[in-house]
Design a protein around this motif. Structure first.
Motif, PDB file in Angstrom:
ATOM      1  N   MET A   1       0.850  -1.197   0.000  1.00  0.00           N
ATOM      2  CA  MET A   1       0.000   0.000   0.000  1.00  0.00           C
ATOM      3  C   MET A   1       0.881   1.240   0.000  1.00  0.00           C
ATOM      4  N   THR A   2       0.471   2.280  -0.730  1.00  0.00           N
ATOM      5  CA  THR A   2       1.231   3.518  -0.807  1.00  0.00           C
ATOM      6  C   THR A   2       1.127   4.300   0.495  1.00  0.00           C
ATOM      7  N   ALA A   3       2.276   4.821   0.941  1.00  0.00           N
ATOM      8  CA  ALA A   3       2.271   5.627   2.161  1.00  0.00           C
ATOM      9  C   ALA A   3       1.612   6.975   1.892  1.00  0.00           C
ATOM     10  N   PRO A   4       0.990   7.599   2.917  1.00  0.00           N
ATOM     11  CA  PRO A   4       0.426   8.938   2.724  1.00  0.00           C
ATOM     12  C   PRO A   4       1.494   9.915   2.289  1.00  0.00           C
ATOM     13  N   GLY A   5       1.089  10.899   1.492  1.00  0.00           N
ATOM     14  CA  GLY A   5       2.046  11.896   1.034  1.00  0.00           C
ATOM     15  C   GLY A   5       2.532  12.766   2.168  1.00  0.00           C
ATOM     16  N   PRO A   6       3.612  13.550   1.912  1.00  0.00           N
ATOM     17  CA  PRO A   6       4.174  14.406   2.957  1.00  0.00           C
ATOM     18  C   PRO A   6       3.192  15.416   3.492  1.00  0.00           C
ATOM     19  N   VAL A   7       2.151  15.760   2.713  1.00  0.00           N
ATOM     20  CA  VAL A   7       1.183  16.748   3.202  1.00  0.00           C
ATOM     21  C   VAL A   7      -0.009  16.073   3.863  1.00  0.00           C
ATOM     22  N   GLY A   8       0.037  14.747   4.122  1.00  0.00           N
ATOM     23  CA  GLY A   8      -0.989  14.033   4.850  1.00  0.00           C
ATOM     24  C   GLY A   8      -2.179  13.636   4.030  1.00  0.00           C
ATOM     25  N   ARG A   9      -2.128  13.655   2.718  1.00  0.00           N
ATOM     26  CA  ARG A   9      -3.246  13.267   1.869  1.00  0.00           C
ATOM     27  C   ARG A   9      -2.942  11.928   1.203  1.00  0.00           C
ATOM     28  N   GLU A  10      -4.023  11.293   0.760  1.00  0.00           N
ATOM     29  CA  GLU A  10      -3.851  10.056   0.010  1.00  0.00           C
ATOM     30  C   GLU A  10      -3.383  10.407  -1.405  1.00  0.00           C
ATOM     31  N   PRO A  11      -2.347   9.730  -1.870  1.00  0.00           N
ATOM     32  CA  PRO A  11      -1.820  10.077  -3.194  1.00  0.00           C
ATOM     33  C   PRO A  11      -2.770   9.615  -4.308  1.00  0.00           C
ATOM     34  N   SER A  12      -2.842  10.412  -5.347  1.00  0.00           N
ATOM     35  CA  SER A  12      -3.637  10.055  -6.520  1.00  0.00           C
ATOM     36  C   SER A  12      -2.782   9.212  -7.472  1.00  0.00           C
ATOM     37  N   GLN A  13      -3.426   8.692  -8.490  1.00  0.00           N
ATOM     38  CA  GLN A  13      -2.679   7.935  -9.495  1.00  0.00           C
ATOM     39  C   GLN A  13      -1.653   8.822 -10.204  1.00  0.00           C
ATOM     40  N   ARG A  14      -2.017  10.076 -10.353  1.00  0.00           N
ATOM     41  CA  ARG A  14      -1.069  11.013 -10.963  1.00  0.00           C
ATOM     42  C   ARG A  14       0.163  11.186 -10.087  1.00  0.00           C
ATOM     43  N   ASP A  15      -0.055  11.275  -8.767  1.00  0.00           N
ATOM     44  CA  ASP A  15       1.067  11.377  -7.832  1.00  0.00           C
ATOM     45  C   ASP A  15       1.965  10.146  -7.929  1.00  0.00           C
ATOM     46  N   ILE A  16       1.340   8.985  -7.981  1.00  0.00           N
ATOM     47  CA  ILE A  16       2.116   7.735  -8.024  1.00  0.00           C
ATOM     48  C   ILE A  16       2.958   7.674  -9.296  1.00  0.00           C
ATOM     49  N   ARG A  17       2.355   8.079 -10.410  1.00  0.00           N
ATOM     50  CA  ARG A  17       3.118   8.080 -11.673  1.00  0.00           C
ATOM     51  C   ARG A  17       4.293   9.043 -11.586  1.00  0.00           C
ATOM     52  N   ARG A  18       4.081  10.224 -10.971  1.00  0.00           N
ATOM     53  CA  ARG A  18       5.159  11.203 -10.849  1.00  0.00           C
ATOM     54  C   ARG A  18       6.264  10.689  -9.943  1.00  0.00           C
ATOM     55  N   TRP A  19       5.886  10.085  -8.828  1.00  0.00           N
ATOM     56  CA  TRP A  19       6.885   9.558  -7.897  1.00  0.00           C
ATOM     57  C   TRP A  19       7.700   8.435  -8.546  1.00  0.00           C
ATOM     58  N   ARG A  20       6.995   7.593  -9.310  1.00  0.00           N
ATOM     59  CA  ARG A  20       7.725   6.520  -9.996  1.00  0.00           C
ATOM     60  C   ARG A  20       8.744   7.093 -10.985  1.00  0.00           C
ATOM     61  N   GLN A  21       8.374   8.172 -11.667  1.00  0.00           N
ATOM     62  CA  GLN A  21       9.310   8.794 -12.600  1.00  0.00           C
ATOM     63  C   GLN A  21      10.489   9.419 -11.855  1.00  0.00           C
ATOM     64  N   TYR A  22      10.198  10.082 -10.711  1.00  0.00           N
ATOM     65  CA  TYR A  22      11.283  10.629  -9.895  1.00  0.00           C
ATOM     66  C   TYR A  22      12.227   9.519  -9.437  1.00  0.00           C
ATOM     67  N   LEU A  23      11.646   8.391  -9.026  1.00  0.00           N
ATOM     68  CA  LEU A  23      12.457   7.263  -8.578  1.00  0.00           C
ATOM     69  C   LEU A  23      13.362   6.772  -9.704  1.00  0.00           C
ATOM     70  N   ALA A  24      12.797   6.634 -10.906  1.00  0.00           N
ATOM     71  CA  ALA A  24      13.592   6.194 -12.053  1.00  0.00           C
ATOM     72  C   ALA A  24      14.686   7.194 -12.384  1.00  0.00           C
ATOM     73  N   ASP A  25      14.366   8.493 -12.299  1.00  0.00           N
ATOM     74  CA  ASP A  25      15.363   9.524 -12.607  1.00  0.00           C
ATOM     75  C   ASP A  25      16.502   9.517 -11.586  1.00  0.00           C
ATOM     76  N   GLU A  26      16.159   9.333 -10.311  1.00  0.00           N
ATOM     77  CA  GLU A  26      17.203   9.306  -9.282  1.00  0.00           C
ATOM     78  C   GLU A  26      18.120   8.100  -9.480  1.00  0.00           C
ATOM     79  N   ARG A  27      17.545   6.958  -9.839  1.00  0.00           N
ATOM     80  CA  ARG A  27      18.368   5.782 -10.117  1.00  0.00           C
ATOM     81  C   ARG A  27      19.306   6.053 -11.284  1.00  0.00           C
ATOM     82  N   ALA A  28      18.764   6.663 -12.341  1.00  0.00           N
ATOM     83  CA  ALA A  28      19.578   6.933 -13.523  1.00  0.00           C
ATOM     84  C   ALA A  28      20.689   7.942 -13.217  1.00  0.00           C
TER      85      ALA A  28
END
Length: 367
Positions: A1-28
């Motif tokens: 399950m996805t952890a709550p965002g830093p601002v205390g809200r449930e992340p949307s699918q858009r948030d999850i897609r953005r975070w996944r891209q950030y994760l991929a960019d940091e790895r690269a």
């Protein structure tokens, strides 16, 4: 399950897609720094590995937010993957300059899901990479400066010469031989001028370098009189700074088993000669690169073209080359490559256009 965002809200699918891209960019990005480190040694290697470690911390942040929604590994942004390819194949100052620009485009300042520390890290990373790139620029500045200016001078001056002569209406053979003469004269002039310039700079540096006998007298100086202070005052320190620094140097000299060479190291950059380059290397670079640039405007005539088709093709070839050299200078300077390329194009073709108009006016008046 996805952890709550830093601002205390449930992340949307858009948030999850953005975070996944950030994760991929940091790895690269971490992989880029590791690849660069593999082609370095000593302090530069340690700095690059520390940058890779910092990108790993950012990676952990996004992985923690994603939780079970981390998904399968994604590919980083195209520019980051291209940067990684260059790092694995070359690892040069060009790659560091590109990495510097990549760090400057970090989105973390405007993203509430990234911590302030992460945004600060990216800003600091830009300055760290800038410093590493500056080292590389300094090492290649002498020969590279001669090469870049040689190519640009050859491109612009010979295109202007060919277009100016061509506008007068003379035969194509005359234009060809005029272009070849301009190539040889310009290349020889550039080579000779660069040799004299670099040799003069090296001689000025040598005249400013402390003499070798100064190494052997430190342990014999009078600690009370401390005339070593005069050396550092002559090199630009204030009287108090010079006295403090000189006493420290003398104390070290007296404590050591033998004389040290600190007197020769203060206020002297150890790689100034390396930054300037050698006179012969700069001269050869200027000659070869001027000749290579000056060859492009005469290529259409060498292959038998005449009249306007030859002049148009020569202008197109030089224009493409000016865009390329401008982009390279932009990359190395950390500036926008497209802007530098267009500036180079406008200046070069503008000079050629003026010469063409003068040749046309002169040809019309003679005819």
């Amino acid at each position: 399950m996805t952890a709550p965002g830093p601002v205390g809200r449930e992340p949307s699918q858009r948030d999850i897609r953005r975070w996944r891209q950030y994760l991929a960019d940091e790895r690269a990005e971490a992989a880029v720094y590791r690849d660069l480190a593999n082609r370095r040694a000593g302090e530069e290697r340690q700095i690059l590995l520390a940058l890779a470690e910092a990108e790993g911390r950012h990676e952990d942040h996004w992985r923690q937010l994603l939780g079970s929604d981390v998904g399968s590994p994604r590919r980083g942004a195209l520019r980051t993957r291209f940067l990684g390819l260059l790092a694995r194949r070359f690892g040069s100052v060009f790659v560091l300059a590109l990495a510097q620009r990549a760090e400057s485009r970090s989105p973390y300042d405007a993203d509430a899901d990234a911590t302030n520390a992460m945004a600060a890290d990216e800003t600091v990373h830009e300055e760290v990479v800038r410093g590493l790139a500056a080292r590389g620029r300094k090492r290649l500045s002498g020969t590279f400066r001669a090469a870049v200016f040689g190519v640009n001078d050859g491109l612009v001056s010979n295109l202007a010469l060919v277009l100016g002569i061509g506008a007068t209406g003379v035969p194509a053979a005359t234009i060809l031989f005029t272009g070849i003469a301009g190539l040889l004269a310009g290349a020889l002039s550039m080579g000779a001028g660069e040799y004299v310039s670099v040799r003069s700079q090296r001689e000025l540096l040598e005249a400013s370098t402390p003499a070798a006998p100064a190494k052997s007298v430190l342990s014999h100086l009078d600690l009370a009189a401390n005339e070593l202070t005069l050396v550092y005052r002559a090199r630009g320190m204030s009287e108090d700074e010079a006295e403090t620094y000189a006493r420290g140097v003398l104390a070290t000299a007296y404590a050591a088993t033998g004389p040290i060479s600190a007197v020769t190291n203060a206020a002297v950059e150890p790689d100034e000669h390396e930054a300037i380059g050698t006179g012969t290397g700069a001269a050869l670079s200027s000659f070869c690169f001027f000749a290579s640039g000056a060859l492009l405007p005469v290529l259409p005539y060498l292959f038998g073209l005449t009249g306007y088709p030859a002049m148009i093709l020569a202008t197109v070839l030089v224009g493409v080359a000016l865009l390329a050299t401008g982009a390279v200078v932009g990359l190395l300077s950390g500036g926008p490559p497209l802007k530098r390329a267009l500036r180079q194009l406008v200046i070069g073709l503008g000079a050629a256009a003026v010469t063409y108009l003068l040749g046309w006016v002169f040809g019309a008046s003679i005819g």
